[in-house]
Design an enzyme around this catalytic site. Sequence first.
Site, short mmCIF file in Angstrom:
data_model
loop_
_atom_site.label_atom_id
_atom_site.label_comp_id
_atom_site.label_asym_id
_atom_site.label_seq_id
_atom_site.Cartn_x
_atom_site.Cartn_y
_atom_site.Cartn_z
N ARG A 1 0.83 -1.22 0.00
CA ARG A 1 0.00 0.00 0.00
C ARG A 1 0.86 1.26 0.00
NH1 ARG A 1 -5.62 1.65 1.27
NH2 ARG A 1 -6.23 -0.53 1.20
N GLU B 1 -9.09 6.65 7.51
CA GLU B 1 -7.67 6.83 7.22
C GLU B 1 -7.31 8.04 6.37
OE1 GLU B 1 -5.85 2.39 7.16
OE2 GLU B 1 -7.39 2.80 5.65
#
Length: 780
Positions: free
Chosen positions: A326, A731
Amino acid sequence: MKHDIITDAKKSISGAVHTDRRHDSAEKHVTGRAEYCDDIAEPQGTLHAYLGTSTVAHGLIRSMDLEAVLAAPGVIGVLTAADVPGCNDISPTGQNDEPVFPVDKSEFHGQPLFAVIATSRDAARRATELAKIDYEVLPHALDPVSAMEAGYPHVTAPLKLERGDIAPAFDSAKNRIQGRMTIGGQDHMYLEGQIAFAIPGEDDDVIVHCSTQHPSEAQHMVAHVLGVPSNAVTVNVRRMGGGFGGKESQMNLFCAVAAIAAKKWNRPVKIRPDRDQDMTATGKRHDFVVDYDVAFDDSGRIEAVDGTFAARCGYSSDLSGPVTDRALFHADNAYFYPNVRLTSRPMKTNTVSNTAFRGFGGPQGVVAAERMIEEIAYALGKDPLEIRKANFYGDRNDGRLLTPYHQEVEDNILPRLIGELESSSDYQARREAILQHNARSSILKRGIALTPVKFGISFTATWYNQAGALIHIYNDGSIHLNHGGTEMGQGLNTKVAQVVADAFQVDFERIKITKTTTEKVPNTSATAASSGSDLNGMAALNAAEQLKERLVAFAAERWNTEPETIRFHNNMVEIGSELVSFNDLVRQAYMARVHLSAAGFYKTPKIHWDRAAGKGRPFYYFAYGASCSEVSVDTLTGEYRVERTDILHDVGKSLNPILDKGQVEGAFIQGMGWLTTEELWWDQTGRLRTHAPSTYKIPLASDRPRQFTVKLAEWSENKERTIKRSKAVGEPPFMLGVSVFEALSMAVASVADYRECPRLDAPATPERVLMAIERLKTRE
């Protein structure tokens, strides 16, 4: 007229979606009535466990003498690797590299080697100190650079993302910059620490109460170490006092120890480490060392990027594979790279195994992207915001919309977001005033930065993008809601209950939100990746729609009318020309033997990912945001403060605006803390020295921006069919804190008239800021 009645009625129910609704446990939180795992009444005979840990970073265990431990007051027994009845492994990815207790080798300072079981927690804790362990000390590597130099392996296979051809782009580039950046880790510092409480049952059964973001994984891990099927293990979670990713996989150890001990002695067992042990024995945000090479033209537009992302992963794989993946997925942040190659290096180190943390590697990628933008700006003598705008993703007309992983950016709203924030924050005038101030002031320097965020939403492990929910309607009209998500303070339960209230058009108060339990909703995914509301909200809506369909079918038959004429509104049901209360309809449906329970399910559409090829659509959509921060820096001490921050963030069509604003505010502060004050430090022996609030500095209330304005982009609406067209909020706003880091960089750069990028490493502590200032001064 009928339409007007329905519209007005919809507005009158309490707790509908797209409206402010306070957290369902808010009053309990502030009054202390909210019950956590440690508040559960302990049955008579409850035992307590505590971990005995390694005192070397890397060494063979020659012998482990536990006689004095066993003889200590209150001690019932000890657990070692030999006492694990099933498989001695709690690796979340199944790589068989993370034992509950090691057999013959310690791989980090603070690694749990055994557990003491005693009649009290204090007795167990004191007894652990009596162990006599003989080690053959081996060489160790504590950071990714020393690990690479020592020839340490990767903990999992690296990833490469590639598009275009970087070689000719670099060869023909007018401008090229190479550099290295160190990005520090971060401790989760949740208010409620790790805890597990296991109660043995008959046969293979065991019930585990714990503070975990992933009940199904805890269930599977406990079954794995006990050598029993998953159906013998029940995991319950009412709420957590914070998680931030630290309770996604790290709870496995504590659940396993409590369950093994509970079954071995057939008594309830609780394990709750103190804060020091919690911080030394559990993983953190991954540190990264990023080597970058960027080519660009004279206007500042990027032509090629080559980046290598080496991470401190710790002694085992844990979730380091998807975390480092990621990081690469977000190494572009908001910018189009025509030619790009990004490579991860997930390095094994002799430190605690690092794990999930809010953003899951994405923030480290974003920081690297912003560093390259900053390098270009200082090299060309331009405002970094100008360089950011020049490199934004474009549209189909200019072809600038393909990410390094070959997903098209179809919903880019950053130009509008940035434009609105640039105007509302008065960025240009303030930047000019700061330039003038810095020219006059030799001691106090100021800086300002406006930074964007583009964050992909979905688990990159495609199979995790699913959720279940269970709804019961009781014959008095009350509703019982259960889903697979976990509540850690973010308001997930409130949002999902709002979705259900809105579906039935009943008041929020009618819905009972119950604990998350593997007994009701199986095979759930972690509450992570910002997907809690997206997944569980849709699963709950699916269950509600099934129930409504049954109620409508019953009402159509009972009142001899067409289903299309039946409407739910304001705790009532309009059936043809009649208005029937929701309670009355439910009661009559029950008497007619209508099934009033439904299991809902949802899986995210469109996503796919081929890791070997480095291509696919790993994200369902992107969430965007922008922040503008201004700082003041004392060049004599390196100390600084954040004067002002303005934020405009995209949450789509918000399910609950007040909760979403709270998430944005909290995420910004946590992100700012990661990049400024929160420093992890190991000594040469491999011992973590920042292991308590006394040595690890999270932001205080006094560290918040003096002027702090947070707004949601109310005009935004998710183009994809998410729950009520909302977007994830957990997030993405974390990376808004990058604006503080970049503003500090500008203030430091001013001492050399902005001719050189200061190359601050993160966290930019006052010490690092001062050293950067002195370094630039010596080059004058």
